[in-house]
Design a protein around this motif. Structure first.
Motif, PDB file in Angstrom:
ATOM      1  N   UNK A 111       0.824  -1.207   0.000  1.00 49.92           N
ATOM      2  CA  UNK A 111       0.000   0.000   0.000  1.00 49.92           C
ATOM      3  C   UNK A 111       0.859   1.259   0.000  1.00 49.92           C
ATOM      4  N   UNK A 112       1.892   1.304   0.824  1.00 47.62           N
ATOM      5  CA  UNK A 112       2.798   2.456   0.854  1.00 47.62           C
ATOM      6  C   UNK A 112       3.452   2.672  -0.507  1.00 47.62           C
ATOM      7  N   UNK A 113       3.896   1.584  -1.126  1.00 50.65           N
ATOM      8  CA  UNK A 113       4.535   1.673  -2.433  1.00 50.65           C
ATOM      9  C   UNK A 113       3.557   2.227  -3.480  1.00 50.65           C
ATOM     10  N   UNK A 114       2.352   1.714  -3.479  1.00 50.04           N
ATOM     11  CA  UNK A 114       1.359   2.171  -4.466  1.00 50.04           C
ATOM     12  C   UNK A 114       1.004   3.638  -4.260  1.00 50.04           C
ATOM     13  N   UNK A 115       0.898   4.070  -3.003  1.00 51.12           N
ATOM     14  CA  UNK A 115       0.607   5.478  -2.731  1.00 51.12           C
ATOM     15  C   UNK A 115       1.762   6.362  -3.186  1.00 51.12           C
ATOM     16  N   UNK A 116       2.979   5.897  -2.978  1.00 49.61           N
ATOM     17  CA  UNK A 116       4.151   6.647  -3.426  1.00 49.61           C
ATOM     18  C   UNK A 116       4.141   6.766  -4.945  1.00 49.61           C
ATOM     19  N   UNK A 117       3.789   5.691  -5.631  1.00 49.79           N
ATOM     20  CA  UNK A 117       3.742   5.709  -7.091  1.00 49.79           C
ATOM     21  C   UNK A 117       2.660   6.657  -7.596  1.00 49.79           C
ATOM     22  N   UNK A 118       1.570   6.790  -6.860  1.00 53.45           N
ATOM     23  CA  UNK A 118       0.510   7.723  -7.250  1.00 53.45           C
ATOM     24  C   UNK A 118       0.959   9.171  -7.070  1.00 53.45           C
ATOM     25  N   UNK A 119       1.731   9.434  -6.022  1.00 54.33           N
ATOM     26  CA  UNK A 119       2.180  10.806  -5.744  1.00 54.33           C
ATOM     27  C   UNK A 119       3.285  11.257  -6.683  1.00 54.33           C
ATOM     28  N   UNK A 120       4.098  10.350  -7.161  1.00 51.32           N
ATOM     29  CA  UNK A 120       5.268  10.705  -7.970  1.00 51.32           C
ATOM     30  C   UNK A 120       4.910  11.520  -9.212  1.00 51.32           C
ATOM     31  N   UNK A 121       3.941  11.119 -10.039  1.00 51.12           N
ATOM     32  CA  UNK A 121       3.613  11.943 -11.213  1.00 51.12           C
ATOM     33  C   UNK A 121       3.131  13.344 -10.827  1.00 51.12           C
TER      34      UNK A 121
END
Length: 77
Positions: free
Chosen positions: A24-34
């Protein structure tokens, strides 16, 4: 137990919960990056337009404060 019904209780394995949180943390980070990258690109374009300089060059702290003020102004309009 009401009226003779049985209830089953389930419990998650601690390692499974830890892994799920990491995913979940990884997916949230990936969403914030763009979003972060887009904001940096907008900031660079704004710096170029306002001052004729690249955002990565002189006075990065002043540029960031000025950018934040500009964003606040844009949100209030």
């Amino acid at each position: 137990m009401e009226s003779g019904k049985r209830v089953k209780y389930y419990r998650l394995n601690t390692e499974d919960v830890a892994f799920a949180r990491m995913v979940l943390d990884y997916r949230q980070q990936q969403e914030r990056e763009p979003k972060r990258q887009q904001e940096q690109e907008l900031q660079a374009a704004w710096m170029q337009t306002m001052y004729g300089i690249h955002a990565s060059s002189t006075l990065p702290l002043l540029a960031e404060v000025t950018w934040e003020l500009w964003l606040a102004h844009e949100e209030s309009c």
